[in-house]
Design a protein around this motif. Structure first.
Motif, PDB file in Angstrom:
ATOM      1  N   SER A  56       0.853  -1.191   0.000  1.00 31.30           N
ATOM      2  CA  SER A  56       0.000   0.000   0.000  1.00 31.30           C
ATOM      3  C   SER A  56       0.882   1.233   0.000  1.00 31.30           C
ATOM      4  CB  SER A  56      -0.916   0.017   1.217  1.00 31.30           C
ATOM      5  OG  SER A  56      -1.839  -1.055   1.167  1.00 31.30           O
ATOM      6  N   LEU A  57       0.593   2.173  -0.888  1.00 27.41           N
ATOM      7  CA  LEU A  57       1.280   3.455  -0.970  1.00 27.41           C
ATOM      8  C   LEU A  57       0.298   4.518  -0.513  1.00 27.41           C
ATOM      9  CD1 LEU A  57       3.045   3.023  -4.448  1.00 27.41           C
ATOM     10  CD2 LEU A  57       3.891   2.419  -2.178  1.00 27.41           C
ATOM     11  N   GLU A  58       0.597   5.142   0.630  1.00 32.08           N
ATOM     12  CA  GLU A  58      -0.321   6.114   1.201  1.00 32.08           C
ATOM     13  C   GLU A  58      -0.134   7.486   0.587  1.00 32.08           C
ATOM     14  OE1 GLU A  58       0.277   6.065   5.376  1.00 32.08           O
ATOM     15  OE2 GLU A  58      -1.050   4.347   5.689  1.00 32.08           O
ATOM     16  N   CYS A  59      -1.233   8.228   0.495  1.00 33.81           N
ATOM     17  CA  CYS A  59      -1.213   9.601   0.008  1.00 33.81           C
ATOM     18  C   CYS A  59      -1.999  10.436   1.002  1.00 33.81           C
ATOM     19  CB  CYS A  59      -1.826   9.682  -1.385  1.00 33.81           C
ATOM     20  SG  CYS A  59      -1.808  11.354  -2.089  1.00 33.81           S
ATOM     21  N   LYS A  60      -1.276  11.088   1.909  1.00 31.75           N
ATOM     22  CA  LYS A  60      -1.928  11.850   2.979  1.00 31.75           C
ATOM     23  C   LYS A  60      -1.358  13.258   3.046  1.00 31.75           C
ATOM     24  CE  LYS A  60      -3.110   7.949   5.936  1.00 31.75           C
ATOM     25  NZ  LYS A  60      -2.988   7.355   7.306  1.00 31.75           N
ATOM     26  N   GLN A  94      -4.886   3.621 -14.111  1.00 31.89           N
ATOM     27  CA  GLN A  94      -6.277   3.222 -14.256  1.00 31.89           C
ATOM     28  C   GLN A  94      -6.521   2.012 -13.355  1.00 31.89           C
ATOM     29  OE1 GLN A  94      -8.479   4.944 -15.978  1.00 31.89           O
ATOM     30  NE2 GLN A  94      -6.849   6.400 -16.627  1.00 31.89           N
ATOM     31  N   PRO A  95      -7.414   2.096 -12.378  1.00 32.84           N
ATOM     32  CA  PRO A  95      -7.643   0.976 -11.454  1.00 32.84           C
ATOM     33  C   PRO A  95      -8.069  -0.280 -12.189  1.00 32.84           C
ATOM     34  CG  PRO A  95      -8.689   2.981 -10.655  1.00 32.84           C
ATOM     35  CD  PRO A  95      -8.269   3.269 -12.079  1.00 32.84           C
ATOM     36  N   ASN A  96      -7.615  -1.451 -11.663  1.00 37.63           N
ATOM     37  CA  ASN A  96      -8.029  -2.748 -12.168  1.00 37.63           C
ATOM     38  C   ASN A  96      -8.111  -3.712 -10.988  1.00 37.63           C
ATOM     39  OD1 ASN A  96      -5.318  -3.655 -11.654  1.00 37.63           O
ATOM     40  ND2 ASN A  96      -4.726  -2.743 -13.636  1.00 37.63           N
ATOM     41  N   LYS A  97      -8.188  -5.033 -11.268  1.00 40.57           N
ATOM     42  CA  LYS A  97      -8.333  -5.999 -10.191  1.00 40.57           C
ATOM     43  C   LYS A  97      -7.099  -6.074  -9.314  1.00 40.57           C
ATOM     44  CE  LYS A  97     -11.671  -9.005 -12.490  1.00 40.57           C
ATOM     45  NZ  LYS A  97     -11.958 -10.387 -12.974  1.00 40.57           N
ATOM     46  N   ARG A  98      -5.919  -5.757  -9.868  1.00 39.84           N
ATOM     47  CA  ARG A  98      -4.680  -5.889  -9.086  1.00 39.84           C
ATOM     48  C   ARG A  98      -4.199  -4.564  -8.532  1.00 39.84           C
ATOM     49  NH1 ARG A  98       0.767  -6.626  -9.230  1.00 39.84           N
ATOM     50  NH2 ARG A  98       0.978  -5.627 -11.263  1.00 39.84           N
ATOM     51  N   ILE A  99      -4.493  -3.484  -9.189  1.00 44.56           N
ATOM     52  CA  ILE A  99      -4.076  -2.148  -8.744  1.00 44.56           C
ATOM     53  C   ILE A  99      -5.341  -1.322  -8.564  1.00 44.56           C
ATOM     54  CG2 ILE A  99      -2.751  -0.089  -9.281  1.00 44.56           C
ATOM     55  CD1 ILE A  99      -0.927  -1.801 -11.000  1.00 44.56           C
ATOM     56  N   MET A 100      -5.518  -0.786  -7.341  1.00 43.47           N
ATOM     57  CA  MET A 100      -6.750  -0.050  -7.041  1.00 43.47           C
ATOM     58  C   MET A 100      -6.437   1.104  -6.091  1.00 43.47           C
ATOM     59  SD  MET A 100      -8.332  -3.041  -4.616  1.00 43.47           S
ATOM     60  CE  MET A 100      -7.704  -4.269  -5.793  1.00 43.47           C
ATOM     61  N   LEU A 109      -2.966   3.875  -2.630  1.00 38.30           N
ATOM     62  CA  LEU A 109      -2.822   3.033  -3.819  1.00 38.30           C
ATOM     63  C   LEU A 109      -2.403   1.642  -3.356  1.00 38.30           C
ATOM     64  CD1 LEU A 109      -2.761   2.790  -6.939  1.00 38.30           C
ATOM     65  CD2 LEU A 109      -0.315   3.362  -6.810  1.00 38.30           C
ATOM     66  N   LYS A 110      -3.231   0.612  -3.669  1.00 35.50           N
ATOM     67  CA  LYS A 110      -2.962  -0.749  -3.237  1.00 35.50           C
ATOM     68  C   LYS A 110      -2.632  -1.612  -4.448  1.00 35.50           C
ATOM     69  CE  LYS A 110      -4.865  -4.634  -0.628  1.00 35.50           C
ATOM     70  NZ  LYS A 110      -6.007  -5.137   0.166  1.00 35.50           N
ATOM     71  N   CYS A 120       1.634  10.821  -6.467  1.00 34.59           N
ATOM     72  CA  CYS A 120       0.308  11.190  -5.975  1.00 34.59           C
ATOM     73  C   CYS A 120       0.178  12.701  -6.094  1.00 34.59           C
ATOM     74  CB  CYS A 120       0.126  10.742  -4.524  1.00 34.59           C
ATOM     75  SG  CYS A 120      -1.396  11.374  -3.753  1.00 34.59           S
ATOM     76  N   ARG A 121      -0.886  13.156  -6.782  1.00 36.17           N
ATOM     77  CA  ARG A 121      -1.119  14.592  -6.946  1.00 36.17           C
ATOM     78  C   ARG A 121      -2.348  14.972  -6.147  1.00 36.17           C
ATOM     79  NH1 ARG A 121      -0.063  18.933 -10.216  1.00 36.17           N
ATOM     80  NH2 ARG A 121      -1.806  20.365 -10.596  1.00 36.17           N
TER      81      ARG A 121
END
Length: 1098
Positions: free
Chosen positions: A494-498, A517-523, A530-531, A545-546
């Motif tokens: 998980s990549l946090e954007c806070k 673009q989100p998909n089954k593996r990247i959401m 970002l997981k 992350c913007r």
């Protein structure tokens, strides 16, 4: 030269600061929040931007940082964020009270002449202060008596007229205003009594009287006492006299003649300790008669309604006049009378300490005497100041959000609430809604920022809860930036954007230049994280992350690396050992070569403290190989408590792996479970228990133990069956003593050893039985004439076997057939005496002693022969003679009485002067069965009467007829004088004037000369009937010579000492003169000096 420990201290400080910096970096937190941290109070606003505000004290609450920092989703930051503390210190916040003003009582006669009201707060920017008295602002510019030191208010030359009242401190900075609690300033003083002469009071004897104090002006409360006639003779309070601490008056329920006198009221200020005395009030008795009896009249009592604050001590007064003196009693009409209540001053004062709500109610005091009674009732009401149970906390919000605050307090009466914003009352209008302790602001705006106060109050006081509301407005900011994340191959990351931003920004993610673009593996999760599921090497790279809102935008870069998963093996995975042995557990980790690994050992999920448990645990670090790292745990001198799960945790910056091994410890069994006494008889007890831990070695046997008041600790008891094997959980203890209280316990054993005992059973008593043990050491003898004395050792309580224990004493004259039996009902008895005038002394008896109790008769002892008493001596000593041997000594001789019963064991000699009574004389006893004695310490030339009687253990026999003897005259008191001597070689010719005895002195019959060489203990004694003698000195040296007269009355006084120095070939003369011949004495003295010092230079 510097101290050698200073470098180490500096290193420790640096290390500590480094650890703190890392902790702060791992847990982002503003400096203002650190200043205000305390336990969270309940709040209706439950979000991460709500923080508690502490009013009276501040402190840093340090969280329990974990030993290893771990990422919740198996991804760790390599370069952790570390906020700049200096920037945090510059964060601005509204004022917070450190100290609010307290109530002050200022003595008007104080030498200081200054009143100080304290107020202190913190804030950034630094706050400013102003003060209000009774709602009006204090202006130090127009009134020079007021000045400020920081937040404190100084009042010079304070006076009650201008300065008495309620003070409030106002604190302000650019973020808002807060008001302190109201503090009351009072002044302590005590005026003087009026000097006007007080009129006298005249009453009849037996009448009641009240003497008025009428105190002078004062503040605050004062203490009353009364002086009788003159200081410091104070009136003592009792059931007849009472001093009210409410009115100050002195009440005398029944006047007595001893009460007549002058009375002075003394008052003392409780704050200043100042004392003043009233003019005297004379009290006299009327002469027209005595007051008769009359029923009580209550003169002083507590109010019909009493208010008291919770926790204080309440004192209720009640005193009555009456004849006879009334008795005061108290009761609570509607409830239980408080157990903590105390009655003081002969029950005239009811004192209830630490009063609580349940002490409220109606109390009655009653005054009674033989003529009647009267009562008074009053209601006691306990109130409480408001106390917070829910407070408001500092809150940060985005504009447009909804604020909900609630404060709640308890108190009696129930508190009411009002709200203050920046020092001004806040009311419901527009977006603001207020309902009791609830404040709601809809769609908050920047203008709503400021300091808020919730005030809870009842008529006895008010309390404040303060909080700051900040409406945030800022463009997005990322701290830190960039971040580096290491993930484990095949695991989720998980990549946090806070970002920090207000209002909330819009978030987008990019990889390189392309939007993700989100998909089954990247959401992208709802919290903008970002997981990536099941990460692979292909996922490595930079992710951006913007964040953007209407105030601006910002970007954050996350660099992702994916590493191989670490593997950990802990061996052996299961091991069995015996108590006292040692074992080594090895933890091996296989990991990526680019990563460092850290290990930690656990025991039953808890980290092992190697410093505290170093005697049993040792951490062994082994050499690291290319892709593996290994550490060992040695467990030495193993105890039962070391059995359990041992864990090894290996951690890299990518992941954490945990492995466990089980250690089984064989040892002696644990204690069996609860011991229950199932059945009890007179000599047996059936016990049952539950099986304890066998500690991995089968239980072989159980040992049953018992303890009683007669045993030395725990003793093993016999059992049925014997032995008690390890598969049994019940057994019977046998051969117990009847009617004895026992405790039982069970101990288990196995091949390793014997374990700890079970907890003791409840105490049980065996049933009663007929006694089985006869008394021992039956003997007797002695006693008075015609007595048979029988003694024995009592039977221990352990063997009495039941209640109603006693002895049966059986005896018969030797040769007769029938036994006489006597019951002795005391279990502690050790003797029985039988008296019969018909049997002669020393008659032999057959004797035996038996036992009995309520269950029946027990055994008798063996038969022994005991003789009856021989009695005291029956005859007096014969042929008693007495004669004087000196002026102070008489020798007495006698012959023992004829042989027979009552043989003396010693003799007693009585003697007294002829002119005295026998009862006034003295008595002396022989040491043993002696037939002579020398009486000493007698007066000279005196006639004494002397008797002798025999005695034994039974008593004394008859005295002999008195004989007389006269002591000799005293020896001469005059010592020999005019000692003269002539020395020829070792021979000395010595002479002196004869001693002449006086009429009351014994005649001189000779002289005794004592010769002693100095430095030696031997004394040469020479006796002569003439006043001269020849002495031979055995060798050279210094000798001393003394002479005293001899007479029939003894030795006379010694002469003065003569010292002689022998010298071969010298002929010397000397003399010792009496004080009546000084001239001759001087002549001879000169001659001695000439002869003894021949070589001296004249």
């Amino acid at each position: 030269m510097g101290s050698p420990w200073k470098p180490f201290l500096i290193l420790s400080v640096i290390s500590g600061l480094s650890e703190f910096a890392r902790a702060v970096a791992a847990r982002p937190m503003s400096y203002a929040a650190v200043l205000r941290m305390r336990q969270d109070s309940p709040s209706s606003v439950l979000n991460s931007r709500s923080r508690p505000r502490q009013q009276h004290s501040g402190g840093l609450v340090t969280p329990d940082w974990p030993v290893f920092s771990s990422h919740p989703l198996s991804a760790l930051s390599l370069l952790g964020s570390q906020e700049d503390l200096s920037s945090e210190e510059s964060e601005e916040f509204g004022p917070v009270f450190i100290q609010e003003p307290d109530d002050v009582i200022f003595p008007l006669d104080s030498d200081e002449k200054k009143v100080m009201m304290h107020c202190e707060a913190r804030g950034n920017p630094l706050p400013t202060y102003s003060w209000y008295i009774n709602g009006t602002e204090v202006d130090s510019k127009t009134d020079f008596r007021y000045s400020f030191i920081d937040g404190d208010l100084i009042i010079t030359n304070a006076s009650e007229i201008t300065d008495y009242g309620k003070y409030q401190c106002l604190v302000e900075n650019s973020y808002g205003i807060i008001l302190s609690r109201e503090a009351l300033l009072q002044f302590a003083y005590l005026g003087a009594f009026s000097t006007r002469t007080r009129g006298g009071v005249s009453v009849r004897e037996g009448q009641g009287v009240v003497l008025m104090c009428t105190p002078p002006p004062h503040s605050p409360e004062i203490i009353y006492s009364w002086v009788f006639n003159e200081f410091p003779s104070f009136v003592a309070e009792d059931s007849r006299r009472f001093i009210s601490q409410v009115t100050g008056n002195l009440y005398i329920s029944k006047v007595q003649p001893s009460d007549v006198g002058s009375y002075i009221c003394l008052v003392k200020n409780a704050v200043t300790s100042t004392r003043v005395l009233s003019p005297p009030t004379p009290l006299t008795l009327k002469t027209d008669g005595v007051m008769g009896e009359y029923e009580p009249k209550i003169e002083v009592h507590f109010p019909t309604s009493v208010l008291a604050a919770k926790g204080v001590t309440v004192r209720l007064e009640c005193f009555a006049l009456g004849n006879p003196v009334p008795t005061i009693t108290w009761r609570k009409i509607n409830g239980i009378f408080p157990k903590k209540a105390r009655l003081r001053k002969s029950q005239a004062v009811l004192e209830i300490p630490n009063i609580q709500l349940e002490d409220s109610g109606t109390y009655e005091c009653k005054a009674e005497n033989t003529r009647g009674g009267t009562a008074f009732k009053g209601h006691l009401l306990v109130y409480t100041l408001p106390q917070w149970i829910r407070m408001i906390n500092d809150t940060q919000m985005d504009s447009g959000e909804k604020l909900q605050w609630e404060c709640k307090a308890i108190g009696r009466p129930r508190p009411t609430y009002h709200w203050i914003r920046n020092g001004l009352p806040l009311t419901s209008q527009g977006r603001v809604e207020i309902a009791n302790g609830e404040l709601t602001i809809n769609k908050v705006q920047q203008t709503d920022s400021g300091m808020y106060q919730c005030v809870a109050e009842n008529k006895y006081g008010a309390i404040f809860s303060n909080a700051e509301l900040k409406i945030l407005a800022s463009p997005p900011v990322f701290v830190p930036n960039p971040i580096r994340v290491i993930a484990t191959l095949g695991k989720d990351v998980s990549l946090e954007c806070k970002p920090k931003a207000s209002p909330k920004p819009r978030i987008t993610w990019k990889r390189g230049d392309r939007r993700i673009q989100p998909n089954k593996r990247i959401m992208v999760l709802r919290n903008n994280t970002l997981k990536i599921v099941n990460s692979s090497r292909a996922d490595e790279g930079n992710y951006v992350c913007r964040a953007e809102n209407q105030l601006g935008s910002a970007e954050m870069t996350a660099i992702l690396w994916v590493k191989e998963a670490m593997r950990v093996v802990l061996s052996p995975s299961r091991v069995e050992v015996t108590v006292g042995e040692s074992v080594v557990l090895s933890c091996k980790a296989t990991h990526d070569t680019s990563l460092d690994v850290a290990f930690q050992w656990f025991f039953n999920q808890n980290p092992i403290d190697f410093q505290q448990d170093g005697s049993h645990f040792e951490y062994i670090q082994t050499v690291r190989a290319k892709q593996t790292s290994t550490v060992d745990l040695m467990i030495r001198s193993i105890l039962l408590k070391h059995a359990g799960k041992y864990g090894c945790r290996a951690q890299t910056s990518a992941d954490t792996v945990f492995a466990e091994a089980e250690l089984l410890v064989r040892g002696p069994p644990g204690p069996p479970g609860v011991v229950i006494v199932e059945e009890i008889t007179d000599t047996t007890a059936t016990l049952s228990w539950t099986r304890g831990l066998d500690n991995h070695s089968p239980i072989s046997t159980y040992n049953l133990q018992a303890r009683s008041p007669f045993s030395l600790g725990w003793q093993t008891v016999k059992t049925d069956p014997d032995p008690v094997t390890g598969d049994m959980e019940s057994s019977m203890a046998v051969e117990l003593s009847p009617w004895v209280e026992y405790e039982f316990r069970v101990v288990a054993s196995n091949a390793i050893g014997t374990g700890d005992p079970s907890t003791p059973s409840r105490k049980v008593r065996t049933k009663e039985a007929v006694p089985a043990v006869a008394p021992s050491n039956v003997s007797g003898g002695n006693g008075r004439r015609h007595e048979l004395v029988i003694s024995w050792e009592p039977v221990s309580e352990e063997f009495q076997n039941g209640e109603g224990f006693g002895y049966i004493v059986a005896f018969r004259a030797n040769g007769t057939r029938g036994w006489k039996e006597k019951m002795v009902t005391s279990a502690d008895a050790t003797m029985y005496k039988y008296r019969d005038e018909t049997f002669p002394p020393l008659t032999p008896f057959e004797v035996k002693v038996g036992v009995y109790n309520n269950k029946g008769d027990g055994p008798f002892s063996k038969v022994v022969i005991i003789h009856s008493a021989e009695g005291e001596p029956r005859e007096a000593p014969s042929d008693v003679k007495a004669y004087s041997i000196s002026s102070s000594e008489i020798k007495v001789t006698w012959k023992p009485p004829n042989p027979g019963p009552g043989k003396p064991r010693g003799y007693e000699v009585s003697y007294w002067k002829e002119a005295d009574q026998e009862e006034s004389g003295e008595k002396r006893r022989t040491v043993k069965n002696e037939t002579s004695m020398v009486l000493t310490g007698l007066e000279g030339n005196s006639v004494y009467l002397i008797t002798v009687k025999g005695f034994n253990s039974i008593g004394q026999g008859p005295a002999s007829a008195a004989v007389t003897a006269k002591t000799r005259k005293s020896p001469p008191a005059q010592p020999p004088s005019n000692l003269m001597w002539i020395q020829e070689g070792n021979n000395i010719s010595l002479s002196w004037d004869p001693v002449k005895a006086k009429d009351n002195e014994s005649d001189v019959i000779g002289y005794m000369v004592l010769l002693k060489q100095e430095g030696r203990g031997h004394i040469q004694v020479t006796r002569t009937i003439n006043p001269s003698t020849m002495l031979s000195l055995p060798e050279g040296g210094t000798y001393s010579i003394e002479v005293h007269a001899l007479s029939e009355g003894g030795e006379g006084a010694f002469s003065s000492q003569v010292r002689v120095v022998t010298s071969s070939g010298v002929r010397a003369k000397s003399s010792q003169c009496s004080v009546h011949r000084p001239t001759r004495c001087l002549t001879w003295t000169v001659l001695i000096l000439v002869l003894l010092v021949p070589s001296a230079s004249w």
